[in-house]
Design a protein around this motif. Structure first.
Motif, PDB file in Angstrom:
ATOM      1  N   THR A   3       1.011  -1.259   0.268  1.00 46.70           N
ATOM      2  CA  THR A   3       0.003   0.006   0.058  1.00 46.70           C
ATOM      3  C   THR A   3       0.829   1.305  -0.241  1.00 46.70           C
ATOM      4  OG1 THR A   3      -0.389   0.354   2.128  1.00 46.70           O
ATOM      5  CG2 THR A   3      -1.596  -1.613   1.725  1.00 46.70           C
ATOM      6  N   PRO A   4       0.214   2.273  -0.169  1.00 49.30           N
ATOM      7  CA  PRO A   4       1.076   3.676  -0.080  1.00 49.30           C
ATOM      8  C   PRO A   4       1.425   3.727   1.100  1.00 49.30           C
ATOM      9  CG  PRO A   4      -0.868   4.034  -1.062  1.00 49.30           C
ATOM     10  CD  PRO A   4      -0.928   2.785  -0.381  1.00 49.30           C
ATOM     11  N   SER A   5       1.137   2.745   2.208  1.00 49.78           N
ATOM     12  CA  SER A   5       1.943   3.061   3.334  1.00 49.78           C
ATOM     13  C   SER A   5       2.888   2.555   3.709  1.00 49.78           C
ATOM     14  CB  SER A   5       1.314   3.836   4.468  1.00 49.78           C
ATOM     15  OG  SER A   5      -0.052   1.976   4.789  1.00 49.78           O
ATOM     16  N   SER A   6       2.917   1.437   3.051  1.00 51.90           N
ATOM     17  CA  SER A   6       3.520  -0.265   3.796  1.00 51.90           C
ATOM     18  C   SER A   6       4.134  -0.768   2.579  1.00 51.90           C
ATOM     19  CB  SER A   6       2.878  -1.187   4.625  1.00 51.90           C
ATOM     20  OG  SER A   6       3.268  -2.037   4.810  1.00 51.90           O
ATOM     21  N   ASP A   7       5.099  -1.466   2.336  1.00 48.83           N
ATOM     22  CA  ASP A   7       5.909  -2.137   1.273  1.00 48.83           C
ATOM     23  C   ASP A   7       6.615  -3.003   1.744  1.00 48.83           C
ATOM     24  OD1 ASP A   7       8.020  -0.132   1.868  1.00 48.83           O
ATOM     25  OD2 ASP A   7       8.889   0.404  -0.271  1.00 48.83           O
ATOM     26  N   CYS A  57      -1.628   0.888  -5.851  1.00 44.28           N
ATOM     27  CA  CYS A  57       0.113   2.413  -6.182  1.00 44.28           C
ATOM     28  C   CYS A  57       0.871   2.896  -7.390  1.00 44.28           C
ATOM     29  CB  CYS A  57       0.649   1.246  -4.801  1.00 44.28           C
ATOM     30  SG  CYS A  57       0.687   0.958  -2.936  1.00 44.28           S
TER      31      CYS A  57
END
Length: 289
Positions: free
Chosen positions: A144-148, A287
């Motif tokens: 996600t935009p907050s977790s990769d 994303c």
């Protein structure tokens, strides 16, 4: 559509935890309604809580079995619903190609935590293994935009349609229709969790916190399998509100899209199948630009 079945795979067995009900049977395929909290098969000959134990023999998932079965799809232990099984290799190959080419249609009912504040969504977060459990491949995670933080991510796509909002006890929940376009491990559970709407009763993706509900509320309600020889459209009845354990805890707030009868559920599937729906609150989660 509901079908009559023949008796080539009798259901009778001495162990009775939950019934495995047949939805369809032909010379090539057996489709059943898998109960929640049941394995599909097991290499442990003493494990009786399996689909194979109920419908055939405990070793029927093995090629060495006298009457081998071939599972052309999988459902998690905690997930209930439509499960397609082939009776021979050629039938398994035909169905398998349809799944690989994404020509099948699968629809799931789910109850998720919180009130979903949109009507329709496309979730296109890649899904891969959680680095903390990469050795066991137990948990998956969405990019996600907050977790990769993800091992071997693969493209994944789920469509979500809001059906109803309400309360399970004192907790805000929503009933949603989920349509997986791809078929990654734990995809629906991971995508719902990534949106902040973890499936009710999902112990794994709630961080082991959601332990009060008696089951995980994810059910494979419909499978469309366009086989050339026997095109199949198999549905189960609505599984949650017909269960008094859930119904006694449920309080409706708003019905957004009717779904409880077979005709209503089919109409809801038609809505989620459309690439664009006018007049709905829509959002794409991705994303990618």
């Amino acid at each position: 559509m509901f079908h009559k079945m023949n008796a080539s795979y009798p259901l009778a067995c001495p162990y009775k935890k939950m019934d495995v009900k047949k939805l369809y049977e032909s010379g090539d395929y057996l489709i059943v309604n898998k109960p929640y909290d049941m394995y599909i098969n097991s290499d442990d000959e003493n494990e009786k809580n399996t689909v194979t134990y109920h419908i055939a023999s405990p070793d029927s998932h093995l090629s060495t079995s006298f009457q081998p079965l071939h599972f052309v799809q999988r459902l998690d232990y905690a997930t209930s619903g439509v499960l397609c099984i082939a009776k021979n290799k050629s039938a398994a190959g035909r169905a398998g190609k349809l799944f690989e080419k994404r020509l099948t249609k699968k629809y799931y009912l789910a109850v998720v935590r919180g009130h979903v504040e949109l009507d329709l969504a496309d979730i296109e977060y890649d899904v891969g293994m959680d680095p903390s459990t990469a050795d066991s491949s137990h948990r998956m995670v969405a990019v996600t935009p907050s977790s990769d933080a993800c091992v071997l991510p693969r493209a994944a796509h789920t469509r979500l349609l809001l059906l109803e909002t309400g309360y399970y006890g004192s907790d805000a929940v929503s009933v949603v229709l989920l349509k997986p376009i791809t078929g990654r491990r734990h995809q629906l559970r991971v995508h719902c969790s990534a949106l902040g709407h973890t499936i009710l009763g999902d112990y794994t993706y709630s961080g082991a916190a959601d332990v009060a509900p008696y089951r995980m509320f994810l059910h494979a309600t419909r499978l469309v399998l366009p086989l050339q020889q026997e095109s199949l459209d198999i549905k189960t009845p609505e599984p949650f509100f017909s269960d008094q354990k859930f119904a006694s805890q449920w309080k409706s707030e708003q019905v957004v899209c009717k779904y409880k009868s077979e005709a209503e559920f089919t109409a809801a599937c038609d809505v989620i199948d459309r690439s664009y729906v006018i007049g709905v609150r829509y959002k794409l989660f991705s994303c990618r630009e």
